[in-house]
Design an enzyme around this catalytic site. Sequence first.
Site, PDB file in Angstrom:
ATOM      1  N   ASP A 100       0.783  -1.291   0.008  1.00 54.22           N
ATOM      2  CA  ASP A 100      -0.143   0.031   0.025  1.00 54.22           C
ATOM      3  C   ASP A 100       0.711   1.332   0.034  1.00 54.22           C
ATOM      4  OD1 ASP A 100      -2.350   1.388  -0.061  1.00 54.22           O
ATOM      5  OD2 ASP A 100      -2.581   1.358   2.268  1.00 54.22           O
ATOM      6  N   GLU A 110     -11.081   4.869  -1.205  1.00 55.26           N
ATOM      7  CA  GLU A 110     -11.698   5.249   0.424  1.00 55.26           C
ATOM      8  C   GLU A 110     -12.241   6.628   0.676  1.00 55.26           C
ATOM      9  OE1 GLU A 110      -8.547   3.861  -0.184  1.00 55.26           O
ATOM     10  OE2 GLU A 110      -6.825   5.265   0.163  1.00 55.26           O
ATOM     11  N   ASP A 116      -3.143  -2.906  -2.663  1.00 61.16           N
ATOM     12  CA  ASP A 116      -4.048  -1.870  -2.593  1.00 61.16           C
ATOM     13  C   ASP A 116      -3.990  -0.955  -3.792  1.00 61.16           C
ATOM     14  OD1 ASP A 116      -6.537  -0.696  -1.952  1.00 61.16           O
ATOM     15  OD2 ASP A 116      -5.649   0.903  -0.406  1.00 61.16           O
ATOM     16  N   LYS A 129       3.173   2.894  -5.916  1.00 62.77           N
ATOM     17  CA  LYS A 129       2.640   1.959  -6.941  1.00 62.77           C
ATOM     18  C   LYS A 129       3.721   1.353  -7.840  1.00 62.77           C
ATOM     19  CE  LYS A 129      -0.874   3.153  -4.777  1.00 62.77           C
ATOM     20  NZ  LYS A 129      -0.981   2.824  -3.198  1.00 62.77           N
TER      21      LYS A 129
HETATM   22 CA    CA Z   1      -4.189   2.679  -0.209  1.00 58.94          CA
END
Ligand code: CA
Length: 244
Positions: free
Chosen positions: A168, A227, A196, A171
């Site tokens: 997480d 989120e 994630d 990337k």
């Molecule tokens: Ca994340």
Amino acid sequence: MQLGQYWRFLTPTALPFTLEQGRTMLVDRLTGAPPRPFQARQFVHEHATPGDPADVLRTLDRFSLEVRFLMSVGPEKGPLMSEMVGKLPEGARVLECGAYCGYSAVMIADRLPAGGRLVSVEVDPIAAEVARSIVDLAGYSDRVEVILGGSTETIPKLAGPFDLVFLDHWKELYTTDLQTLEKHALLRPGSVVVADNVGEIFGAEKYLDYVRTCGRYESEHRPATIEYTQIPDAVEISVYRGGN
Ligand code: CA
């Protein structure tokens, strides 16, 4: 995500979110506000009940929705993580790359089986300090170690294997960090790797291609949203088979 990929956040679905992030960052800059993780720490210490992990998480959610967005795993993807942690064997070892403010660390610690431990690696000293403070407030310092350092340098020094790995962080590091875990025998057959933010908007094609085609993983894609927003995102769950 590389700078050249920020155009992905200019789609009609993501644009209001992107503009709001720009606005709040500008307001914070102009008013000399503390870094966002410090704001979150102050808010949580003022409003959450010490030793109550669920309240600490609820308070972080409240801060993210009412004050400033935090890139935590959040209340939608979080339960998926909790469910997987809850299935781990006694004494399980979990690795997280990207502690940020400690949200997922508290969530993982809350479901660790007896004797379980979480190692969370965080490159940003401000975030690492806040993560430790929030883990401590939740009452989980005994089972969580937050290591300040870059994942690339830190992973080879860790003792494994890990039963679950939560990626997480940046990337573009997902693939190389996973390969480092393989190279240093830090995964065992059956280890679960959860990545994630692998939705299209984050441009994680290289990672998805790797876990799906290298032959060492059984991989599953779970659609989700970023989120605290309705922006499409996804989580990739890959079970390590072992092998070369
Ligand atoms: Ca994340």
